[in-house]
Design a protein around this motif. Structure first.
Motif, PDB file in Angstrom:
ATOM      1  N   ARG A  71      16.299   2.487  76.251  1.00  0.00           N
ATOM      2  CA  ARG A  71      15.770   3.601  74.793  1.00  0.00           C
ATOM      3  C   ARG A  71      16.389   3.144  73.419  1.00  0.00           C
ATOM      4  O   ARG A  71      15.371   3.123  72.602  1.00  0.00           O
ATOM      5  N   ASP A  72      17.381   2.871  72.456  1.00  0.00           N
ATOM      6  CA  ASP A  72      17.233   2.331  71.073  1.00  0.00           C
ATOM      7  C   ASP A  72      16.902   1.709  71.093  1.00  0.00           C
ATOM      8  O   ASP A  72      16.290   0.987  70.183  1.00  0.00           O
ATOM      9  N   ALA A  73      16.326   0.202  72.396  1.00  0.00           N
ATOM     10  CA  ALA A  73      15.260  -1.428  71.699  1.00  0.00           C
ATOM     11  C   ALA A  73      13.960  -0.354  71.839  1.00  0.00           C
ATOM     12  O   ALA A  73      13.260  -1.072  70.591  1.00  0.00           O
ATOM     13  N   ARG A  74      13.690   0.441  72.214  1.00  0.00           N
ATOM     14  CA  ARG A  74      12.731   0.696  72.626  1.00  0.00           C
ATOM     15  C   ARG A  74      11.756   1.808  70.875  1.00  0.00           C
ATOM     16  O   ARG A  74      10.736   1.745  71.041  1.00  0.00           O
ATOM     17  N   LEU A  75      12.522   2.525  70.996  1.00  0.00           N
ATOM     18  CA  LEU A  75      12.542   3.227  69.498  1.00  0.00           C
ATOM     19  C   LEU A  75      12.683   2.321  68.222  1.00  0.00           C
ATOM     20  O   LEU A  75      11.584   2.403  67.526  1.00  0.00           O
ATOM     21  N   ARG A  94      20.107  -6.393  66.606  1.00  0.00           N
ATOM     22  CA  ARG A  94      20.699  -5.498  67.832  1.00  0.00           C
ATOM     23  C   ARG A  94      19.330  -4.198  67.798  1.00  0.00           C
ATOM     24  O   ARG A  94      19.445  -4.441  66.418  1.00  0.00           O
ATOM     25  N   PRO A  95      19.185  -3.801  68.543  1.00  0.00           N
ATOM     26  CA  PRO A  95      18.636  -2.005  67.937  1.00  0.00           C
ATOM     27  C   PRO A  95      19.080  -1.495  66.496  1.00  0.00           C
ATOM     28  O   PRO A  95      20.744  -1.435  66.548  1.00  0.00           O
ATOM     29  N   GLY A  96      18.709  -0.965  65.564  1.00  0.00           N
ATOM     30  CA  GLY A  96      19.548  -0.971  64.635  1.00  0.00           C
ATOM     31  C   GLY A  96      19.350  -1.581  63.470  1.00  0.00           C
ATOM     32  O   GLY A  96      20.247  -1.350  62.182  1.00  0.00           O
ATOM     33  N   LEU A  97      19.351  -2.672  63.323  1.00  0.00           N
ATOM     34  CA  LEU A  97      19.977  -3.888  63.097  1.00  0.00           C
ATOM     35  C   LEU A  97      19.225  -5.062  62.447  1.00  0.00           C
ATOM     36  O   LEU A  97      18.394  -5.646  63.855  1.00  0.00           O
ATOM     37  N   LEU A  98      18.577  -5.090  61.852  1.00  0.00           N
ATOM     38  CA  LEU A  98      17.231  -6.476  61.424  1.00  0.00           C
ATOM     39  C   LEU A  98      17.630  -7.187  60.731  1.00  0.00           C
ATOM     40  O   LEU A  98      17.749  -6.669  59.576  1.00  0.00           O
ATOM     41  N   ALA A  99      16.680  -8.825  60.588  1.00  0.00           N
ATOM     42  CA  ALA A  99      17.690 -10.104  59.600  1.00  0.00           C
ATOM     43  C   ALA A  99      15.724 -10.240  59.400  1.00  0.00           C
ATOM     44  O   ALA A  99      15.056 -10.802  60.355  1.00  0.00           O
ATOM     45  N   VAL A 100      15.564 -10.782  58.360  1.00  0.00           N
ATOM     46  CA  VAL A 100      14.287 -11.480  57.238  1.00  0.00           C
ATOM     47  C   VAL A 100      14.942 -12.515  56.204  1.00  0.00           C
ATOM     48  O   VAL A 100      16.386 -12.363  55.374  1.00  0.00           O
ATOM     49  N   PRO A 101      14.462 -13.300  56.124  1.00  0.00           N
ATOM     50  CA  PRO A 101      14.534 -14.066  55.573  1.00  0.00           C
ATOM     51  C   PRO A 101      13.770 -13.280  53.787  1.00  0.00           C
ATOM     52  O   PRO A 101      12.916 -13.275  53.803  1.00  0.00           O
ATOM     53  N   TRP A 308      14.135  -4.900  77.119  1.00  0.00           N
ATOM     54  CA  TRP A 308      14.209  -4.210  76.339  1.00  0.00           C
ATOM     55  C   TRP A 308      12.563  -4.268  75.417  1.00  0.00           C
ATOM     56  O   TRP A 308      11.788  -3.046  74.521  1.00  0.00           O
ATOM     57  N   GLN A 309      12.794  -5.815  75.245  1.00  0.00           N
ATOM     58  CA  GLN A 309      11.050  -5.911  74.146  1.00  0.00           C
ATOM     59  C   GLN A 309      10.144  -5.126  74.916  1.00  0.00           C
ATOM     60  O   GLN A 309       8.628  -4.883  74.706  1.00  0.00           O
ATOM     61  N   PHE A 310       9.831  -5.274  76.701  1.00  0.00           N
ATOM     62  CA  PHE A 310       8.742  -4.614  77.341  1.00  0.00           C
ATOM     63  C   PHE A 310       8.953  -3.151  77.104  1.00  0.00           C
ATOM     64  O   PHE A 310       7.837  -2.511  76.845  1.00  0.00           O
ATOM     65  N   GLU A 311       9.619  -2.560  76.714  1.00  0.00           N
ATOM     66  CA  GLU A 311      10.899  -1.444  76.657  1.00  0.00           C
ATOM     67  C   GLU A 311       9.402  -0.428  75.501  1.00  0.00           C
ATOM     68  O   GLU A 311       9.103   0.227  75.034  1.00  0.00           O
ATOM     69  N   GLY A 312       9.675  -1.229  74.299  1.00  0.00           N
ATOM     70  CA  GLY A 312       9.109  -1.139  73.558  1.00  0.00           C
ATOM     71  C   GLY A 312       7.948  -1.599  73.155  1.00  0.00           C
ATOM     72  O   GLY A 312       7.020  -0.748  72.147  1.00  0.00           O
ATOM     73  N   TRP A 313       6.816  -2.372  73.547  1.00  0.00           N
ATOM     74  CA  TRP A 313       5.897  -2.545  73.931  1.00  0.00           C
ATOM     75  C   TRP A 313       5.148  -1.937  74.783  1.00  0.00           C
ATOM     76  O   TRP A 313       3.824  -1.383  74.036  1.00  0.00           O
ATOM     77  N   LEU A 314       5.148  -1.686  76.283  1.00  0.00           N
ATOM     78  CA  LEU A 314       4.665  -0.490  76.630  1.00  0.00           C
ATOM     79  C   LEU A 314       5.044   0.924  77.021  1.00  0.00           C
ATOM     80  O   LEU A 314       4.142   1.561  77.089  1.00  0.00           O
ATOM     81  N   LYS A 315       6.000   0.922  76.321  1.00  0.00           N
ATOM     82  CA  LYS A 315       6.164   2.763  75.686  1.00  0.00           C
ATOM     83  C   LYS A 315       5.956   3.270  74.830  1.00  0.00           C
ATOM     84  O   LYS A 315       6.057   4.021  73.804  1.00  0.00           O
ATOM     85  N   ALA A 316       5.698   2.417  73.980  1.00  0.00           N
ATOM     86  CA  ALA A 316       4.482   2.652  72.377  1.00  0.00           C
ATOM     87  C   ALA A 316       4.267   3.280  71.928  1.00  0.00           C
ATOM     88  O   ALA A 316       3.267   4.053  73.196  1.00  0.00           O
TER      89      ALA A 316
END
Length: 528
Positions: A71-75, A94-101, A308-316
Motif C-alpha cells: 500500500r505504501d509503495a502503490r500510493l 523506500r516508500p516516502g523517500l526518494l533521491a534525485v541528482p 510494489w512497482q506493479f502495485e503503483g502502475w496497475l492500481k493508479a
C-alpha cells in the motif's frame, strides 16, 4: 544529492487508502507498537514505539492501521510521478523517500532553493501530500537534511552532521542498533564525536559495520562511487503472453524473476544496490523506475520491489494507469557491489529475518540427504558446520560440529569473557601456530617487560630465519590471563600489518608472544 521526504508516510498512506482525512489522529502499528503516526496524533501525545493499549488510552478516537508495504509503495508512485514531471533520474529509496541528482535541475530552475520550492509545490498540487526537501553530499546526509528542510553547501556535510545525535546512524534499513547502543555507552553521543575517531581505530574496535557507519558520520558515502557500468548481459528481460494485468499474477512472476536475477549476479560475485524496473505495455507504453537500496538486494528484496512497482502502475488512478497490461519486463542492475557484501547460504535460502518458504524447505531437505551420503563415504567428520561459541582465544570461539550432531554452545558467545581478543577476529586460524621472530628497528628481539609492555615497537617479522617483513602497523598487546594458554609464562597477543614483500601481498596477522626473558613468537591466524 537532493532528497524528498514525505513525513509519516506509512500513516499518511494508510489514511489515504482508507478514504479518511488527515485531521483525524491515525497511527500504523506493528506487533502492537506504533511505527508511524500522523501529526495530529503526535499532538495528542502519540509516539513511535508506544504500545497500542497506551496509545488508545491517550487518544480514544485514534484510527488504527496495520503495516502494508505494498500500500505504501502503490500510493507513493503518485509522488514519484509528480516529481518526475520536473526532474529526471529520480530513485526511490523506500516508500516516502526518494533521491534525485541536483546539479542539472538546480541550474535549470535557478538554484537549489528555487528547485526545492518548486518540488514542494508540485507534490502538494499533484499528489496532495506535504513533503520536505534537503540537499547534501551523499544519501545519508541528504536524508537528514530533508528532515530539517536544510540545503547544505558543498563540502560542509561533515559540519552539518557533527551536532546530530549518533542514534541517526540507525536508519530503518541499516540495522545498526547494536553499534549505536555501544557508541552511546562509550560516551560517543554525536556524529561529530564518532567522526573524530581514527578510521584504523574504528576498524580495529567495531569491524566493517563500524567503518561504514564512520564514513557516514564523516559526511562520506558508505561505498566509493561506482565508475564502471554493469555489463548489459546482467540484465534480465521477460516477455508475457498473456500480458500481466493483475497484481497477484505479477507478484507470482516477480518471485521467480527475483531469484533468477539474483542468481545471475551471484554467479559473477556481485550483488545489486540500485535496481531499475522497466516495462513495456501491450500498447507500447514505456514505464520505468529505479529503486536505490542501502544494503545489497536479496532475491526477496528484488521480488518485493517489482511487486510494489506493479502495485503503483496497475492500481493508479484512472487516467494515470497504463491502458494495457505489461507485455515485457526488464530488470536492470543500475549499480552493483562485490558479492562479499551479501553472504549467500549453501542452497540460497530465504531472505534473512523471514521464515523459510516451501522451496527453501525442500532445498534444505535435499541438501541434508546429500550431506548424509557424503558422511557415509568420508565418515562423520567429513561434513561439519561452524558454531560460534564462547571463549577468549580465536581457536576456541568457533567449533566445527559434525552434520547431524546437536549444535549446542559450551559457553554463551555474548558473555563478557575477560581478556578476550577484541574484534575483528582473524579470518583464518592456524591449526598449528607458525614460529616466527619479531624484531625492533635495530634487529633485536622484541619481548615483554615485567610491567607487561613491549620492550620496543615491532619493526619486522622473520619466518624460519628468512629476511624480515616490514611491520607497517600494529595493535596491542592484549594479555592472555586465562583460558587454554593461561598456565606457564606470561603471554600476550598483537595484531600486525605486514608490508608487501617479494612475491608476497600485504597482510595482517595475529601473533602470540610467550615469555619475558626469552620470548617465543608464533603466528596464530591471519586477517582478510
Amino acid at each position: 544529492m537532493l532528497v524528498l521526504w514525505c513525513p509519516d508516510w506509512p500513516a499518511v498512506a494508510a489514511v489515504a487508502a482508507a478514504g479518511s482525512v488527515l485531521t483525524r489522529p491515525a497511527a500504523v502499528f506493528h506487533a502492537n507498537r506504533v511505527v508511524a503516526c500522523t501529526a495530529v496524533a503526535r499532538a495528542r501525545n502519540i509516539r513511535r514505539g508506544m504500545r497500542r493499549r497506551e496509545a488508545e488510552s491517550q487518544c480514544p478516537d485514534l484510527a488504527v492501521f496495520g503495516v502494508d508495504e505494498a500500500r505504501d509503495a502503490r500510493l507513493f508512485e503518485n509522488v514519484a510521478s509528480a516529481v518526475e514531471e520536473l526532474v529526471v533520474g529520480l530513485e526511490v529509496v523506500r516508500p516516502g523517500l526518494l533521491a534525485v541528482p541536483v546539479a542539472g535541475a538546480a541550474g535549470y530552475f535557478g538554484g537549489e532553493p528555487r528547485l526545492a520550492e518548486k518540488l514542494v509545490d508540485q507534490v502538494a498540487a499533484a499528489a496532495g501530500v506535504e513533503c520536505q526537501v534537503g540537499v547534501a553530499e551523499g544519501l545519508f546526509a541528504a536524508t537528514l537534511a530533508a528532515r530539517q528542510g536544510a540545503l547544505v553547501e558543498p563540502g560542509r556535510s561533515a559540519e552539518f552532521l557533527a551536532p546530530l545525535p549518533v542514534t541517526e546512524l540507525d536508519q530503518p534499513d541499516a540495522e545498526r542498533a547494536d553499534l549505536v547502543d555501544l557508541l552511546v555507552r562509550l560516551g560517543l553521543r554525536t556524529l561529530g564525536a564518532f567522526a573524530e575517531l581514527g578510521e584504523r581505530d574504528v576498524a580495529a574496535r567495531f569491524g566493517r559495520t563500524g567503518v561504514l557507519a564512520h564514513r557516514l558520520a564523516r559526511g562520506l558515502s558508505d561505498r566509493p562511487p561506482l565508475r564502471r557500468s554493469p555489463p548489459p548481459e546482467l540484465s534480465l528481460a521477460e516477455s508475457f503472453d498473456p500480458v500481466l494485468a493483475r497484481v497477484d499474477v505479477a507478484a507470482f512472476v516477480a518471485k521467480k524473476l527475483g531469484a533468477r536475477f539474483h542468481a545471475a549476479l551471484a554467479d559473477r560475485g556481485l550483488a545489486c544496490t540500485r535496481l531499475g524496473i522497466y516495462a513495456t505495455t501491450e500498447n507500447g507504453e514505456q514505464l520505468g523506475r529505479v529503486w536505490r537500496c542501502a544494503e545489497p538486494l536479496t532475491p526477496q528484496g528484488v521480488a518485493d520491489r517489482v511487486r510494489w512497482q506493479f502495485e503503483g502502475w496497475l492500481k493508479a488512478a484512472p487516467g494515470e494507469r497504463p491502458t494495457a497490461g505489461v507485455a515485457r519486463l526488464r530488470l536492470e542492475p543500475e549499480e552493483t557491489v562485490e558479492g562479499r557484501s551479501l553472504q549467500l547460504g549453501l542452497w540460497r535460502g530465504s531472505d534473512p529475518g523471514t521464515g523459510p518458504g516451501e522451496d527453501e524447505e525442500l532445498a534444505a531437505e535435499r541438501a541434508g540427504r546429500a550431506f548424509v551420503r557424503v558422511q557415509g563415504l568420508l565418515g562423520p567428520e567429513g561434513v561439519v558446520t561452524p558454531l560460534l561459541d564462547g571463549g577468549r582465544d580465536p581457536a576456541s570461539r568457533v567449533r566445527l560440529i559434525p552434520w547431524g550432531d546437536p549444535r549446542e554452545p559450551v559457553g554463551p558467545p555474548d558473555a563478557t569473557w575477560p581478556a578476550r581478543l577484541p574484534s575483528p577476529s582473524p579470518a583464518t586460524v592456524l591449526e598449528q601456530p607458525l614460529p616466527v621472530q619479531v624484531i625492533d628497528d635495530q634487529g633485536r628481539p622484541v619481548g615483554l617487560t615485567a610491567r607487561k609492555r613491549l620492550t620496543a615497537p615491532p619493526h619486522g617479522l622473520c619466518v624460519a630465519g628468512g629476511p624480515p617483513r616490514l611491520i607497517t602497523g600494529w595493535a596491542g598487546p592484549w594479555l592472555v590471563t586465562s583460558g587454554r594458554r593461561s598456565t606457564g609464562p606470561q603471554q600476550a597477543r598483537l595484531q600486525l600489518v605486514l608490508a608487501a614483500g617479494e612475491n608476497e601481498a600485504p597482510e595482517a596477522v595475529l601473533v602470540l608472544c610467550s615469555g619475558t626473558e626469552n620470548p617465543v613468537w608464533t603466528v596464530e591466524g591471519s586477517y582478510d
